[in-house]
Write a protein that holds these residues in place. Structure first.
Motif, mmCIF file in Angstrom:
data_model
loop_
_atom_site.group_PDB
_atom_site.id
_atom_site.type_symbol
_atom_site.label_atom_id
_atom_site.label_comp_id
_atom_site.label_asym_id
_atom_site.label_seq_id
_atom_site.Cartn_x
_atom_site.Cartn_y
_atom_site.Cartn_z
ATOM 1 N N LEU A 50 -21.683 110.023 27.970
ATOM 2 C CA LEU A 50 -22.853 110.137 27.103
ATOM 3 C C LEU A 50 -22.424 110.083 25.645
ATOM 4 O O LEU A 50 -21.410 110.658 25.262
ATOM 5 N N GLY A 51 -23.192 109.377 24.857
ATOM 6 C CA GLY A 51 -22.869 109.222 23.445
ATOM 7 C C GLY A 51 -21.991 108.019 23.152
ATOM 8 O O GLY A 51 -21.784 107.681 21.986
ATOM 9 N N GLN A 52 -21.474 107.362 24.206
ATOM 10 C CA GLN A 52 -20.608 106.198 24.022
ATOM 11 C C GLN A 52 -21.118 104.964 24.762
ATOM 12 O O GLN A 52 -20.417 103.965 24.876
ATOM 13 N N ARG A 53 -22.330 105.018 25.246
ATOM 14 C CA ARG A 53 -22.819 103.949 26.132
ATOM 15 C C ARG A 53 -23.410 102.754 25.389
ATOM 16 O O ARG A 53 -23.539 101.685 25.968
ATOM 17 N N PHE A 54 -23.796 102.919 24.148
ATOM 18 C CA PHE A 54 -24.384 101.829 23.373
ATOM 19 C C PHE A 54 -23.380 101.313 22.351
ATOM 20 O O PHE A 54 -22.725 102.087 21.656
ATOM 21 N N LYS A 55 -23.284 99.996 22.245
ATOM 22 C CA LYS A 55 -22.383 99.386 21.281
ATOM 23 C C LYS A 55 -23.089 98.203 20.624
ATOM 24 O O LYS A 55 -23.632 97.331 21.310
ATOM 25 N N GLU A 56 -23.073 98.153 19.304
ATOM 26 C CA GLU A 56 -23.682 97.049 18.582
ATOM 27 C C GLU A 56 -22.728 95.858 18.561
ATOM 28 O O GLU A 56 -21.533 95.999 18.290
ATOM 29 N N LEU A 57 -23.269 94.667 18.850
ATOM 30 C CA LEU A 57 -22.457 93.456 18.945
ATOM 31 C C LEU A 57 -22.686 92.536 17.749
ATOM 32 O O LEU A 57 -23.500 92.825 16.874
ATOM 33 N N ALA A 58 -21.979 91.426 17.732
ATOM 34 C CA ALA A 58 -22.075 90.470 16.630
ATOM 35 C C ALA A 58 -23.494 89.918 16.523
ATOM 36 O O ALA A 58 -24.114 89.582 17.541
ATOM 37 N N PRO A 59 -24.018 89.807 15.304
ATOM 38 C CA PRO A 59 -25.418 89.390 15.134
ATOM 39 C C PRO A 59 -25.599 87.880 15.194
ATOM 40 O O PRO A 59 -24.659 87.097 15.040
ATOM 41 N N SER A 60 -26.845 87.485 15.401
ATOM 42 C CA SER A 60 -27.270 86.091 15.294
ATOM 43 C C SER A 60 -28.041 85.926 13.985
ATOM 44 O O SER A 60 -28.660 86.878 13.514
ATOM 45 N N PRO A 61 -28.049 84.740 13.389
ATOM 46 C CA PRO A 61 -28.814 84.545 12.154
ATOM 47 C C PRO A 61 -30.288 84.241 12.396
ATOM 48 O O PRO A 61 -31.054 84.117 11.438
ATOM 49 N N ILE A 62 -30.702 84.122 13.668
ATOM 50 C CA ILE A 62 -32.058 83.677 13.978
ATOM 51 C C ILE A 62 -32.924 84.858 14.406
ATOM 52 O O ILE A 62 -32.586 85.552 15.371
ATOM 53 N N PRO A 63 -34.050 85.110 13.722
ATOM 54 C CA PRO A 63 -34.972 86.153 14.189
ATOM 55 C C PRO A 63 -35.703 85.691 15.438
ATOM 56 O O PRO A 63 -36.238 84.582 15.476
ATOM 57 N N ARG A 64 -35.716 86.528 16.448
ATOM 58 C CA ARG A 64 -36.422 86.203 17.691
ATOM 59 C C ARG A 64 -37.274 87.414 18.048
ATOM 60 O O ARG A 64 -36.755 88.441 18.472
ATOM 61 N N VAL A 65 -38.571 87.255 17.881
ATOM 62 C CA VAL A 65 -39.471 88.402 18.044
ATOM 63 C C VAL A 65 -40.400 88.171 19.234
ATOM 64 O O VAL A 65 -39.929 87.990 20.357
ATOM 65 N N TYR A 66 -41.706 88.175 19.031
ATOM 66 C CA TYR A 66 -42.639 88.050 20.150
ATOM 67 C C TYR A 66 -42.424 86.728 20.889
ATOM 68 O O TYR A 66 -42.273 85.680 20.281
ATOM 69 N N HIS A 67 -42.425 86.806 22.226
ATOM 70 C CA HIS A 67 -42.228 85.651 23.101
ATOM 71 C C HIS A 67 -40.812 85.079 23.015
ATOM 72 O O HIS A 67 -40.602 83.896 23.261
ATOM 73 N N SER A 68 -39.834 85.895 22.688
ATOM 74 C CA SER A 68 -38.447 85.468 22.830
ATOM 75 C C SER A 68 -38.031 85.665 24.286
ATOM 76 O O SER A 68 -38.727 86.296 25.080
ATOM 77 N N THR A 69 -36.881 85.121 24.632
ATOM 78 C CA THR A 69 -36.435 85.200 26.016
ATOM 79 C C THR A 69 -34.915 85.186 26.073
ATOM 80 O O THR A 69 -34.245 84.705 25.155
ATOM 81 N N ALA A 70 -34.361 85.706 27.161
ATOM 82 C CA ALA A 70 -32.912 85.702 27.381
ATOM 83 C C ALA A 70 -32.655 85.773 28.876
ATOM 84 O O ALA A 70 -33.376 86.450 29.619
ATOM 85 N N ILE A 71 -31.612 85.067 29.315
ATOM 86 C CA ILE A 71 -31.275 85.055 30.739
ATOM 87 C C ILE A 71 -29.772 84.847 30.892
ATOM 88 O O ILE A 71 -29.148 84.122 30.111
ATOM 89 N N ALA A 72 -29.178 85.517 31.874
ATOM 90 C CA ALA A 72 -27.747 85.358 32.143
ATOM 91 C C ALA A 72 -27.499 84.042 32.861
ATOM 92 O O ALA A 72 -28.244 83.656 33.769
ATOM 93 N N LEU A 73 -26.430 83.351 32.460
ATOM 94 C CA LEU A 73 -26.054 82.067 33.042
ATOM 95 C C LEU A 73 -24.873 82.235 33.999
ATOM 96 O O LEU A 73 -24.150 83.241 33.932
#
Length: 224
Positions: A50-73
């Motif tokens: 607990l307290g170590q489970r979240f990690k921030e990763l490298a950002p993207s330059p593109i804002p993706r808000v409502y109706h964005s999507t993501a899927i594992a390949l």
């Protein structure tokens, strides 16, 4: 969660981690209702303390808000697309229509970990299994310490995503009886298929072998 986050997409990765990507810091779902885009994904590792489970990763330059999507390949990357919905193709608004796609590489694809990535030998691994069946998976990996403690076998359902909800997303970790060293850098994993359709509905899944958190390229397998 390190920050407020709405309208994000959570994707189950083949090693059991979850990547939380896209979305905004404030607002609600709907056309033009989101503000303050979040560019950096968050990696959630459920078996860390607990307290170590979240990690921030490298950002993207593109804002993706409502109706964005993501899927594992199958290759372990995450396909990311979409943006705020507009009435047609509009580029002079707060969040322009976004037609670009991206492939995001989770930390386990760091080139420094390449020697830890298993390769499934497709000619020695079944394409179809039955519920409760014992079956073997042959992998190639130049490591000597393969054990049931540092190897996972997972099956990922191919989902579809809309409105920040990934329908049918499912990751099942299979039981492992033993792992036997074969010739050279080949190994045989003796695994147990899921017990019933209540756990894994019939159909096609991506089969992955994970060594110390690093997954192989997924191979399609059918359970009947």
């Amino acid at each position: 969660m390190p920050m407020p986050r709405v309208m994000s997409d959570a994707v189950l990765l083949p090693n059991g981690e979850v990547i939380i990507i896209n979305g905004v810091r404030r607002g609600t779902s709907g056309w033009g209702n989101g503000r303050d885009p979040l560019f950096a994904p968050i990696l959630y590792t459920p078996n860390k303390p607990l307290g170590q489970r979240f990690k921030e990763l490298a950002p993207s330059p593109i804002p993706r808000v409502y109706h964005s999507t993501a899927i594992a390949l199958p290759d372990g990357k995450v396909l990311v697309g979409g943006s705020n919905t507009n009435d047609g193709y509009k580029y002079d608004v707060m969040f322009p229509t976004e037609v670009r796609l991206q492939k995001y590489s989770p930390p386990y694809l760091d080139p420094a970990l390449a020697n830890m990535r298993p390769t499934i030998v497709t000619t020695a691994t079944p394409k179809q299994i039955r519920y409760g069946q014992r079956f073997s998976i042959r992998i190639q990996l130049n490591q000597k310490d393969l054990t049931k403690e540092n190897v996972m076998v997972t099956m990922s359902a191919p989902p579809f995503t809309t409105h920040a909800v990934s329908m049918n997303m499912r990751l099942v970790s299979l039981g492992i009886f033993d792992i036997k060293k074969d010739v050279r850098d080949l190994h045989q994993i003796n695994a147990l298929a899921p017990p019933s359709g209540n756990v894994t509905p019939p159909g096609y899944y991506l089969l992955s072998v994970v060594y110390n958190g690093v997954p192989s390229v997924g191979e399609w397998i059918q359970i009947v």
